[in-house]
Design a protein around this motif. Structure first.
Motif, PDB file in Angstrom:
ATOM      1  N   LEU A  30      -0.561   1.187  -6.186  1.00  0.00           N
ATOM      2  CA  LEU A  30       0.592   1.333  -5.312  1.00  0.00           C
ATOM      3  C   LEU A  30       1.457   2.438  -5.888  1.00  0.00           C
ATOM      4  O   LEU A  30       1.910   2.356  -7.025  1.00  0.00           O
ATOM      5  N   PHE A  31       1.669   3.492  -5.125  1.00  0.00           N
ATOM      6  CA  PHE A  31       2.463   4.644  -5.535  1.00  0.00           C
ATOM      7  C   PHE A  31       3.857   4.462  -4.952  1.00  0.00           C
ATOM      8  O   PHE A  31       4.013   4.360  -3.737  1.00  0.00           O
ATOM      9  N   VAL A  32       4.862   4.388  -5.826  1.00  0.00           N
ATOM     10  CA  VAL A  32       6.255   4.231  -5.395  1.00  0.00           C
ATOM     11  C   VAL A  32       6.974   5.546  -5.666  1.00  0.00           C
ATOM     12  O   VAL A  32       7.099   5.977  -6.810  1.00  0.00           O
ATOM     13  N   SER A  33       7.434   6.205  -4.601  1.00  0.00           N
ATOM     14  CA  SER A  33       8.115   7.493  -4.744  1.00  0.00           C
ATOM     15  C   SER A  33       9.552   7.277  -5.212  1.00  0.00           C
ATOM     16  O   SER A  33      10.092   6.175  -5.087  1.00  0.00           O
ATOM     17  N   PRO A  34      10.194   8.323  -5.733  1.00  0.00           N
ATOM     18  CA  PRO A  34      11.587   8.192  -6.172  1.00  0.00           C
ATOM     19  C   PRO A  34      12.549   7.789  -5.047  1.00  0.00           C
ATOM     20  O   PRO A  34      13.582   7.185  -5.297  1.00  0.00           O
ATOM     21  N   SER A  35      12.186   8.088  -3.794  1.00  0.00           N
ATOM     22  CA  SER A  35      13.047   7.718  -2.673  1.00  0.00           C
ATOM     23  C   SER A  35      12.811   6.277  -2.219  1.00  0.00           C
ATOM     24  O   SER A  35      13.525   5.782  -1.355  1.00  0.00           O
ATOM     25  N   GLY A  36      11.785   5.601  -2.792  1.00  0.00           N
ATOM     26  CA  GLY A  36      11.535   4.208  -2.460  1.00  0.00           C
ATOM     27  C   GLY A  36      10.359   3.976  -1.536  1.00  0.00           C
ATOM     28  O   GLY A  36      10.025   2.844  -1.234  1.00  0.00           O
ATOM     29  N   GLY A  37       9.730   5.040  -1.050  1.00  0.00           N
ATOM     30  CA  GLY A  37       8.558   4.893  -0.187  1.00  0.00           C
ATOM     31  C   GLY A  37       7.359   4.385  -0.973  1.00  0.00           C
ATOM     32  O   GLY A  37       7.199   4.695  -2.157  1.00  0.00           O
ATOM     33  N   LYS A  38       6.522   3.593  -0.318  1.00  0.00           N
ATOM     34  CA  LYS A  38       5.361   3.017  -0.985  1.00  0.00           C
ATOM     35  C   LYS A  38       4.097   3.424  -0.251  1.00  0.00           C
ATOM     36  O   LYS A  38       4.036   3.391   0.977  1.00  0.00           O
ATOM     37  N   LEU A  39       3.076   3.799  -1.021  1.00  0.00           N
ATOM     38  CA  LEU A  39       1.833   4.304  -0.464  1.00  0.00           C
ATOM     39  C   LEU A  39       0.666   3.753  -1.265  1.00  0.00           C
ATOM     40  O   LEU A  39       0.706   3.746  -2.501  1.00  0.00           O
ATOM     41  N   TRP A  40      -0.362   3.274  -0.571  1.00  0.00           N
ATOM     42  CA  TRP A  40      -1.571   2.842  -1.256  1.00  0.00           C
ATOM     43  C   TRP A  40      -2.419   4.061  -1.565  1.00  0.00           C
ATOM     44  O   TRP A  40      -2.625   4.912  -0.709  1.00  0.00           O
ATOM     45  N   ARG A  41      -2.937   4.131  -2.787  1.00  0.00           N
ATOM     46  CA  ARG A  41      -3.810   5.228  -3.199  1.00  0.00           C
ATOM     47  C   ARG A  41      -5.023   4.655  -3.914  1.00  0.00           C
ATOM     48  O   ARG A  41      -4.954   3.592  -4.518  1.00  0.00           O
ATOM     49  N   MET A  42      -6.132   5.399  -3.844  1.00  0.00           N
ATOM     50  CA  MET A  42      -7.381   4.976  -4.478  1.00  0.00           C
ATOM     51  C   MET A  42      -7.866   6.097  -5.382  1.00  0.00           C
ATOM     52  O   MET A  42      -7.885   7.258  -4.988  1.00  0.00           O
ATOM     53  N   ASP A  53      -9.206  12.016  -8.843  1.00  0.00           N
ATOM     54  CA  ASP A  53      -8.384  12.454  -7.724  1.00  0.00           C
ATOM     55  C   ASP A  53      -7.901  11.198  -7.024  1.00  0.00           C
ATOM     56  O   ASP A  53      -8.574  10.169  -7.036  1.00  0.00           O
ATOM     57  N   PHE A  54      -6.740  11.260  -6.406  1.00  0.00           N
ATOM     58  CA  PHE A  54      -6.201  10.100  -5.722  1.00  0.00           C
ATOM     59  C   PHE A  54      -6.168  10.360  -4.227  1.00  0.00           C
ATOM     60  O   PHE A  54      -5.587  11.325  -3.768  1.00  0.00           O
ATOM     61  N   GLU A  55      -6.835   9.496  -3.471  1.00  0.00           N
ATOM     62  CA  GLU A  55      -6.875   9.589  -2.020  1.00  0.00           C
ATOM     63  C   GLU A  55      -5.839   8.629  -1.447  1.00  0.00           C
ATOM     64  O   GLU A  55      -5.786   7.467  -1.835  1.00  0.00           O
ATOM     65  N   ALA A  56      -5.017   9.116  -0.526  1.00  0.00           N
ATOM     66  CA  ALA A  56      -4.015   8.268   0.120  1.00  0.00           C
ATOM     67  C   ALA A  56      -4.697   7.409   1.182  1.00  0.00           C
ATOM     68  O   ALA A  56      -5.514   7.898   1.955  1.00  0.00           O
ATOM     69  N   LEU A  57      -4.364   6.123   1.207  1.00  0.00           N
ATOM     70  CA  LEU A  57      -4.954   5.199   2.177  1.00  0.00           C
ATOM     71  C   LEU A  57      -3.984   4.813   3.278  1.00  0.00           C
ATOM     72  O   LEU A  57      -4.409   4.490   4.375  1.00  0.00           O
ATOM     73  N   GLY A  58      -2.704   4.785   3.000  1.00  0.00           N
ATOM     74  CA  GLY A  58      -1.716   4.424   4.021  1.00  0.00           C
ATOM     75  C   GLY A  58      -0.446   3.870   3.414  1.00  0.00           C
ATOM     76  O   GLY A  58      -0.362   3.611   2.225  1.00  0.00           O
ATOM     77  N   LEU A  59       0.542   3.680   4.264  1.00  0.00           N
ATOM     78  CA  LEU A  59       1.828   3.150   3.832  1.00  0.00           C
ATOM     79  C   LEU A  59       1.700   1.673   3.478  1.00  0.00           C
ATOM     80  O   LEU A  59       0.992   0.922   4.161  1.00  0.00           O
ATOM     81  N   ALA A  60       2.369   1.257   2.444  1.00  0.00           N
ATOM     82  CA  ALA A  60       2.230  -0.111   1.933  1.00  0.00           C
ATOM     83  C   ALA A  60       2.661  -1.190   2.926  1.00  0.00           C
ATOM     84  O   ALA A  60       1.920  -2.140   3.136  1.00  0.00           O
ATOM     85  N   PRO A  61       3.810  -1.104   3.576  1.00  0.00           N
ATOM     86  CA  PRO A  61       4.160  -2.210   4.469  1.00  0.00           C
ATOM     87  C   PRO A  61       3.297  -2.240   5.726  1.00  0.00           C
ATOM     88  O   PRO A  61       3.112  -3.284   6.325  1.00  0.00           O
ATOM     89  N   LEU A  62       2.742  -1.101   6.126  1.00  0.00           N
ATOM     90  CA  LEU A  62       1.974  -1.028   7.378  1.00  0.00           C
ATOM     91  C   LEU A  62       0.504  -1.338   7.183  1.00  0.00           C
ATOM     92  O   LEU A  62      -0.168  -1.733   8.133  1.00  0.00           O
ATOM     93  N   LEU A  63      -0.028  -1.154   6.005  1.00  0.00           N
ATOM     94  CA  LEU A  63      -1.443  -1.350   5.734  1.00  0.00           C
ATOM     95  C   LEU A  63      -1.621  -2.597   4.896  1.00  0.00           C
ATOM     96  O   LEU A  63      -1.213  -2.641   3.738  1.00  0.00           O
ATOM     97  N   ASP A  64      -2.239  -3.617   5.463  1.00  0.00           N
ATOM     98  CA  ASP A  64      -2.457  -4.880   4.763  1.00  0.00           C
ATOM     99  C   ASP A  64      -3.756  -4.775   3.975  1.00  0.00           C
ATOM    100  O   ASP A  64      -4.789  -4.429   4.517  1.00  0.00           O
TER     101      ASP A  64
END
Length: 67
Positions: A30-42, A53-64
């Motif tokens: 779980l990648f947490v940006s300084p502004s508070g956004g959360k993103l799943w990465r693999m 390398d890190f691939e973005a999978l989606g936003l944390a609250p929207l992607l279960d």
């Protein structure tokens, strides 16, 4: 230990202003940006280099991530 939904939603921002990476399992984080956004990465290990390398999978609250 896998991250719970409550742990993901309550993940704090790093006070130093740097992005925060909270590991889950199997290379998922779980990648947490300084502004508070959360993103799943693999983490994707490629043969071209030693660093993953890190691939973005989606936003944390929207992607279960529940199986």
């Amino acid at each position: 230990m896998p991250l719970t939904d409550a742990a993901c939603r309550g993940a704090p921002v790093d006070p130093s202003g740097k992005p925060r990476k909270i590991p889950d399992s199997g290379g998922l984080l779980l990648f947490v940006s300084p502004s508070g956004g959360k993103l799943w990465r693999m983490a994707a290990h490629r043969q071209t280099g030693t660093k993953p390398d890190f691939e973005a999978l989606g936003l944390a609250p929207l992607l279960d991530m529940a199986a």
